[in-house]
Design an enzyme around this catalytic site. Structure first.
Site, PDB file in Angstrom:
ATOM      1  N   HIS A  57       0.843  -1.203   0.000  1.00 27.31           N
ATOM      2  CA  HIS A  57       0.000   0.000   0.000  1.00 27.31           C
ATOM      3  C   HIS A  57       0.882   1.258   0.000  1.00 27.31           C
ATOM      4  CE1 HIS A  57      -3.168  -2.539   2.300  1.00 27.31           C
ATOM      5  NE2 HIS A  57      -3.722  -2.274   1.138  1.00 27.31           N
ATOM      6  N   LYS A 109     -17.141  -6.006   6.371  1.00 31.08           N
ATOM      7  CA  LYS A 109     -15.800  -6.520   6.659  1.00 31.08           C
ATOM      8  C   LYS A 109     -15.509  -6.418   8.144  1.00 31.08           C
ATOM      9  CE  LYS A 109     -13.090  -6.222   2.495  1.00 31.08           C
ATOM     10  NZ  LYS A 109     -12.140  -5.488   1.704  1.00 31.08           N
ATOM     11  N   ARG A 120      -2.364  -6.348  -8.399  1.00 31.61           N
ATOM     12  CA  ARG A 120      -1.268  -7.271  -8.135  1.00 31.61           C
ATOM     13  C   ARG A 120      -1.222  -8.407  -9.145  1.00 31.61           C
ATOM     14  NH1 ARG A 120      -3.320  -7.650  -2.095  1.00 31.61           N
ATOM     15  NH2 ARG A 120      -5.154  -7.211  -3.355  1.00 31.61           N
ATOM     16  N   SER A 166      -2.944  -7.399   3.215  1.00 33.69           N
ATOM     17  CA  SER A 166      -3.108  -7.279   4.670  1.00 33.69           C
ATOM     18  C   SER A 166      -3.400  -8.655   5.267  1.00 33.69           C
ATOM     19  CB  SER A 166      -4.256  -6.323   5.003  1.00 33.69           C
ATOM     20  OG  SER A 166      -4.033  -5.057   4.433  1.00 33.69           O
TER      21      SER A 166
END
Ligand code: ADP
Length: 163
Positions: free
Chosen positions: A16, A40, A91, A129
């Site tokens: 990040h 979440k 990614r 994460s």
């Protein structure tokens, strides 16, 4: 040009931070946007995440970047704060498929707010994460994945969760 970088950042990783640093060079102003997502379950509270990101910005000397917490539709929030575009990181092809769907929906919602993709630095292309939390929880070394300034805090929280 003012852009925002929306995400969950639970917690912020070196991946990040790399995107933030690159965006801060390419654009005049960057707002890191912690988007509230009731679906979440996060390990860190919003306040903790704001503080973690602010620490990282300060230690990296990034003066044209600020942190905000937003809720609702990201495009609406982007417009509210005067951002012309949203930055997202890609990614792998799997990110692309998801991001394409979100970006297309956002285009329908607000034509004027662009989504700009920055590809992950290869060294961080596996990093998320969740991966960091998984490694830390199981006693692995996370120093290579987290900004140094928040490593201890993250490990402490993961250990507390264990106990
Ligand atoms: P979200 O829940 O919105 O996906 P994240 O905090 O997981 O929030 O990610 C925010 C953005 O940062 C996403 O666009 C994601 O693809 C990107 N990102 C996450 N990890 C990396 C990384 N290692 N390198 C580049 N971009 C990343």
């Amino acid at each position: 040009m003012k852009v925002c970088y929306p995400g969950t950042f639970d917690p912020i990783t070196k991946g990040h931070l790399d995107i933030i640093e690159r965006a801060s060079k390419a654009f005049d102003q960057v707002v890191v946007l912690i988007m509230r997502n009731p679906r979440k379950r996060c390990l860190f509270s919003e306040e903790e995440r704001v503080r973690q990101i602010e620490k990282c910005l300060q230690s990296a000397g990034l003066k044209n970047v600020e942190v905000k917490v937003g809720e609702g539709l990201t495009v609406q929030y982007a417009r509210k704060i005067g951002a012309n575009a949203m930055i997202r990181g890609i990614r792998a092809v799997s990110d692309y498929e998801y991001e394409l769907q979100i970006a297309t929906a956002n285009m329908e919602l607000d034509e004027e707010i662009e989504t700009i993709f920055l590809i992950a630095r290869p060294a961080y292309s596996f990093l998320s994460s969740s991966v960091v939390k998984e490694i830390g929880e199981n006693g692995g070394e996370i120093n290579d994945f987290m900004p140094e300034i928040i490593v201890d805090e993250v490990l402490e929280k993961l250990r507390k969760k264990e106990g």
